[in-house]
Design a protein around this motif. Structure first.
Motif, mmCIF file in Angstrom:
data_model
loop_
_atom_site.group_PDB
_atom_site.id
_atom_site.type_symbol
_atom_site.label_atom_id
_atom_site.label_comp_id
_atom_site.label_asym_id
_atom_site.label_seq_id
_atom_site.Cartn_x
_atom_site.Cartn_y
_atom_site.Cartn_z
ATOM 1 N N TYR A 101 40.422 7.077 7.603
ATOM 2 C CA TYR A 101 41.132 7.356 8.853
ATOM 3 C C TYR A 101 40.367 6.824 10.065
ATOM 4 O O TYR A 101 40.992 6.422 11.058
ATOM 5 C CB TYR A 101 41.411 8.854 8.974
ATOM 6 N N VAL A 102 39.048 6.812 9.998
ATOM 7 C CA VAL A 102 38.262 6.214 11.085
ATOM 8 C C VAL A 102 38.582 4.728 11.189
ATOM 9 O O VAL A 102 38.840 4.207 12.283
ATOM 10 C CB VAL A 102 36.749 6.419 10.848
ATOM 11 N N LEU A 123 34.133 -3.836 13.459
ATOM 12 C CA LEU A 123 33.733 -2.588 14.109
ATOM 13 C C LEU A 123 34.226 -1.395 13.302
ATOM 14 O O LEU A 123 33.494 -0.419 13.102
ATOM 15 C CB LEU A 123 34.300 -2.532 15.529
ATOM 16 N N GLY A 124 35.472 -1.467 12.846
ATOM 17 C CA GLY A 124 36.035 -0.378 12.061
ATOM 18 C C GLY A 124 35.276 -0.145 10.769
ATOM 19 O O GLY A 124 35.046 0.998 10.368
ATOM 20 N N LEU A 125 34.850 -1.215 10.118
ATOM 21 C CA LEU A 125 34.096 -1.089 8.868
ATOM 22 C C LEU A 125 32.737 -0.443 9.116
ATOM 23 O O LEU A 125 32.318 0.448 8.370
ATOM 24 C CB LEU A 125 33.920 -2.466 8.220
ATOM 25 N N VAL A 126 32.053 -0.882 10.165
ATOM 26 C CA VAL A 126 30.747 -0.296 10.484
ATOM 27 C C VAL A 126 30.884 1.193 10.783
ATOM 28 O O VAL A 126 30.139 2.026 10.251
ATOM 29 C CB VAL A 126 30.096 -1.022 11.675
ATOM 30 N N LEU A 127 31.844 1.539 11.631
ATOM 31 C CA LEU A 127 32.022 2.947 12.017
ATOM 32 C C LEU A 127 32.500 3.797 10.848
ATOM 33 O O LEU A 127 32.136 4.969 10.737
ATOM 34 C CB LEU A 127 32.999 3.049 13.186
ATOM 35 N N SER A 128 33.317 3.215 9.976
ATOM 36 C CA SER A 128 33.773 3.985 8.818
ATOM 37 C C SER A 128 32.605 4.262 7.877
ATOM 38 O O SER A 128 32.497 5.365 7.317
ATOM 39 C CB SER A 128 34.897 3.250 8.086
#
Length: 225
Positions: free
Chosen positions: A127-128, A144-149
Motif C-alpha cells: 500500500y505504501v 521512490l515507491g520501492l525504496v519507501l516500501s
C-alpha cells in the motif's frame, strides 16, 4: 460438446490458481531457506537476532499482492517461532510460548509478537508503494515507491516487535538483557537504532534493486508473474 467447452472455460482460472500457488511456494521456499541457513536469514547478535528475511516478504507483497504477502509474512513468523523454540537466545521467550528464562515464560503474547508484525510486512509495503504511485505522477516515482516500501516493511517489523515486547514483556526483557526495568525502553530504542535502522536501509536498497527487475512488465511476463 458442452462439457468440453465448460472444461475449457474453467481451465484458465485453474491455471491461474496453480500459477499463484507456485509463486507463493517459491517465495515461501526462499524464506524457509534463509531462515534455516546459519548466519543467512537470522544473524545472531548475542542478546537478539538481526534478520533480512523480511526482504522476500516485501518483494513478494509487491509482486503478488497483499493477501499473498500476508501469507508470506505468516511463513516468516512461523520460521521465527521454530528458530526461537529450537535454537533459543536469552530473549526467545518473547517470540515463542515454548521457552522460558527463569521465572519469565512466553505465552499468547509471544505469538502476537511473532506473527502480527511479520504478517503486516506483507501488507504495508504494497500500500505504501501504490500510495506513492498514486499521489506522485512521475516516471521516477517507481524508484521512490520501492525504496519507501522497503523501508516501511522493515520498520513495520522492528517498531512493532520492539514496542510489543515493551508492552508485554518489559520486566522479563529487562532481566534477560541485565538492564534496569526503568531503563528498558532506552535499551529498546538502542536496539531499534543498532538493528532496525540498518535493516531498513538495506531493505530500501534491496527492494529498489530487486523490485525494479521483478516489477518490469517484460520480466514479469517471462517469469509468469
Amino acid at each position: 460438446m458442452s462439457n468440453v467447452s465448460t472444461a475449457a472455460a474453467k481451465n484458465p482460472a485453474s491455471l491461474s490458481k496453480t500459477k499463484g500457488m507456485t509463486q507463493v511456494a517459491l517465495f515461501s521456499a526462499l524464506i524457509i531457506l534463509m531462515a534455516f541457513t546459519p548466519f543467512l536469514g537470522y544473524i545472531p547478535l548475542g542478546f537478539t537476532r538481526a534478520t533480512i528475511i523480511h526482504i522476500p516478504v516485501i518483494i513478494g507483497a509487491l509482486v503478488l499482492g497483499p493477501k499473498k504477502g500476508a501469507f508470506l509474512g505468516f511463513v516468516f513468523g512461523l520460521t521465527s517461532l521454530i528458530n526461537n523454540t529450537m535454537n533459543p537466545t536469552p530473549t526467545s521467550f518473547v517470540f515463542t510460548p515454548f521457552y522460558s528464562l527463569g521465572e519469565y515464560s512466553g505465552g499468547l503474547q509471544s505469538l502476537i509478537i511473532c506473527f502480527i508484525p511479520r504478517i503486516l510486512i506483507g501488507i504495508v509495503p504494497y500500500y505504501v508503494y501504490h500510495f506513492i504511485k498514486k499521489i506522485i505522477k512521475s516516471p521516477k516515482v517507481s524508484a521512490l515507491g520501492l525504496v519507501l516500501s522497503g523501508i516501511s516493511g522493515a520498520l513495520t517489523n522492528t517498531l512493532l516487535v520492539m514496542n510489543l515486547i515493551f508492552l508485554f514483556f518489559r520486566e522479563g526483557y529487562a532481566s534477560a538483557n541485565e538492564v534496569a526495568s526503568n531503563a528498558v525502553y532506552g535499551f529498546i530504542l538502542s536496539v531499534i537504532g543498532i538493528n532496525g535502522v540498518p535493516e531498513a536501509i538495506v531493505a530500501g536498497i534491496l527492494t529498489l534493486l530487486i523490485g525494479k527487475v521483478l516489477l518490469n512488465p517484460n520480466v514479469r511476463s517471462k517469469l509468469g508473474f
